[in-house]
Motif scaffolding. Structure first.
Motif, mmCIF file in Angstrom:
data_model
loop_
_atom_site.group_PDB
_atom_site.id
_atom_site.type_symbol
_atom_site.label_atom_id
_atom_site.label_comp_id
_atom_site.label_asym_id
_atom_site.label_seq_id
_atom_site.Cartn_x
_atom_site.Cartn_y
_atom_site.Cartn_z
ATOM 1 N N UNK A 44 0.843 -1.202 0.000
ATOM 2 C CA UNK A 44 0.000 0.000 0.000
ATOM 3 C C UNK A 44 0.877 1.250 0.000
ATOM 4 N N UNK A 45 0.553 2.181 -0.904
ATOM 5 C CA UNK A 45 1.276 3.446 -0.934
ATOM 6 C C UNK A 45 2.410 3.489 -1.936
ATOM 7 N N UNK A 46 2.748 2.346 -2.527
ATOM 8 C CA UNK A 46 3.855 2.333 -3.486
ATOM 9 C C UNK A 46 3.377 1.973 -4.883
ATOM 10 N N UNK A 47 3.754 2.803 -5.868
ATOM 11 C CA UNK A 47 3.393 2.569 -7.287
ATOM 12 C C UNK A 47 1.914 2.285 -7.465
ATOM 13 N N UNK A 48 1.093 3.052 -6.782
ATOM 14 C CA UNK A 48 -0.343 2.780 -6.854
ATOM 15 C C UNK A 48 -0.937 3.176 -8.199
ATOM 16 N N UNK A 49 -1.929 2.413 -8.581
ATOM 17 C CA UNK A 49 -2.742 2.742 -9.745
ATOM 18 C C UNK A 49 -4.098 3.118 -9.159
ATOM 19 N N UNK A 50 -4.676 4.213 -9.627
ATOM 20 C CA UNK A 50 -5.958 4.637 -9.056
ATOM 21 C C UNK A 50 -7.090 4.380 -10.025
ATOM 22 N N UNK A 51 -8.212 4.027 -9.454
ATOM 23 C CA UNK A 51 -9.444 3.881 -10.214
ATOM 24 C C UNK A 51 -10.527 4.671 -9.509
ATOM 25 N N UNK A 52 -11.446 5.212 -10.288
ATOM 26 C CA UNK A 52 -12.635 5.825 -9.709
ATOM 27 C C UNK A 52 -13.815 4.920 -10.052
ATOM 28 N N UNK A 53 -14.486 4.459 -9.018
ATOM 29 C CA UNK A 53 -15.717 3.688 -9.208
ATOM 30 C C UNK A 53 -16.837 4.649 -8.832
ATOM 31 N N UNK A 54 -17.454 5.209 -9.856
ATOM 32 C CA UNK A 54 -18.450 6.256 -9.654
ATOM 33 C C UNK A 54 -19.839 5.631 -9.642
ATOM 34 N N UNK A 55 -20.375 5.457 -8.446
ATOM 35 C CA UNK A 55 -21.700 4.864 -8.330
ATOM 36 C C UNK A 55 -22.765 5.942 -8.230
ATOM 37 N N UNK A 56 -22.440 7.129 -8.790
ATOM 38 C CA UNK A 56 -23.454 8.155 -9.028
ATOM 39 C C UNK A 56 -23.775 8.106 -10.507
ATOM 40 N N UNK A 57 -22.692 8.176 -11.318
ATOM 41 C CA UNK A 57 -22.860 8.168 -12.771
ATOM 42 C C UNK A 57 -22.870 6.751 -13.331
ATOM 43 N N UNK A 58 -22.401 5.804 -12.542
ATOM 44 C CA UNK A 58 -22.347 4.427 -13.024
ATOM 45 C C UNK A 58 -21.206 4.199 -13.984
ATOM 46 N N UNK A 59 -20.002 4.641 -13.592
ATOM 47 C CA UNK A 59 -18.859 4.388 -14.467
ATOM 48 C C UNK A 59 -17.594 4.099 -13.673
ATOM 49 N N UNK A 60 -16.650 3.467 -14.359
ATOM 50 C CA UNK A 60 -15.356 3.160 -13.767
ATOM 51 C C UNK A 60 -14.308 3.789 -14.656
ATOM 52 N N UNK A 61 -13.396 4.554 -14.044
ATOM 53 C CA UNK A 61 -12.344 5.191 -14.843
ATOM 54 C C UNK A 61 -11.006 4.992 -14.165
ATOM 55 N N UNK A 62 -9.971 4.853 -14.983
ATOM 56 C CA UNK A 62 -8.651 4.812 -14.389
ATOM 57 C C UNK A 62 -8.202 6.237 -14.101
ATOM 58 N N UNK A 63 -7.442 6.424 -13.032
ATOM 59 C CA UNK A 63 -6.965 7.752 -12.665
ATOM 60 C C UNK A 63 -7.639 8.227 -11.392
ATOM 61 N N UNK A 64 -7.196 9.383 -10.907
ATOM 62 C CA UNK A 64 -7.757 9.904 -9.666
ATOM 63 C C UNK A 64 -9.048 10.658 -9.928
ATOM 64 N N UNK A 65 -9.843 10.805 -8.898
ATOM 65 C CA UNK A 65 -11.112 11.523 -9.023
ATOM 66 C C UNK A 65 -10.827 13.010 -9.069
ATOM 67 N N UNK A 66 -11.350 13.692 -10.087
ATOM 68 C CA UNK A 66 -11.002 15.100 -10.232
ATOM 69 C C UNK A 66 -12.167 16.051 -10.078
ATOM 70 N N UNK A 67 -13.353 15.494 -9.785
ATOM 71 C CA UNK A 67 -14.536 16.338 -9.606
ATOM 72 C C UNK A 67 -14.750 16.628 -8.142
ATOM 73 N N UNK A 68 -13.854 17.349 -7.502
ATOM 74 C CA UNK A 68 -14.016 17.553 -6.066
ATOM 75 C C UNK A 68 -13.404 16.391 -5.322
ATOM 76 N N UNK A 69 -14.142 15.854 -4.348
ATOM 77 C CA UNK A 69 -13.582 14.811 -3.494
ATOM 78 C C UNK A 69 -14.432 13.554 -3.565
ATOM 79 N N UNK A 70 -13.783 12.411 -3.645
ATOM 80 C CA UNK A 70 -14.524 11.147 -3.606
ATOM 81 C C UNK A 70 -15.160 11.014 -2.221
#
Length: 123
Positions: A44-70
Motif C-alpha cells: 500500500x502506498x507504493x506505485x499505486x494505480x488509481x481507479x474511480x468507481x463512480x456509483x453516481x454516474x455508473x462508471x469506472x475510470x482509471x486515474x484519480x477523481x477530479x470532480x471535487x472529493x470522492x
C-alpha cells in the motif's frame, strides 16, 4: 503510474460491464456514492494505480477523481483488493488487518461491500 498488469484490472473491467447492466444501474441508484480505489502491486502506498468507481454516474475510470472529493478512498495491495472484491475477505477484517486503508466518510465506506462487484463466476 505503474503500467504493470494488476489482477485488479480484470475486476475493474468487469465492473465497467456490470454497471451498464440493469443490476448495475439499480445499484448505482441505491448507493449514489463515488469511490476512489488505489491499488498497489505489492505494498500500500507504493506505485499505486488509481481507479474511480463512480456509483453516481455508473462508471469506472482509471486515474484519480477530479470532480471535487470522492466520498471515500480505499487503498489496497492488488491481492487483497481481489480477495475483498471477490468476497474471499470481509472488508471489516481487511481494514482491521491493515490490508485496506480508508479515507473519507465512514458511512460511505460502509456501503463498499463485495456486493457492489460482479460475482466471480463472471470473471
Amino acid at each position: 503510474e505503474g503500467d504493470d498488469q494488476l489482477k485488479s484490472d480484470a475486476i475493474m473491467e468487469q465492473m465497467k460491464v456490470h454497471l451498464s447492466t440493469d443490476a448495475g444501474k439499480q445499484m448505482t441508484k441505491k448507493i449514489g456514492l463515488v469511490y476512489q480505489i488505489n491499488i498497489a502491486p505489492k505494498k500500500i502506498g507504493f506505485n499505486e494505480k488509481s481507479y474511480v468507481v463512480d456509483l453516481k454516474k455508473g462508471e469506472v475510470k482509471q486515474g484519480r477523481y477530479e470532480d471535487g472529493k470522492a466520498d471515500a478512498t480505499f487503498s489496497f495491495a492488488d491481492e487483497d483488493f481481489v480477495k475483498v472484491a471477490t468476497g474471499k475477505m470481509n472488508p471489516q477484517l481487511a481494514f482491521m488487518r491493515g490490508a485496506m486503508k480508508i479515507k473519507g466518510s465512514i458511512s460511505a465506506a460502509q456501503k463498499f461491500t463485495p456486493d457492489i462487484f460482479p460475482k466471480p463466476s463472471k470473471l
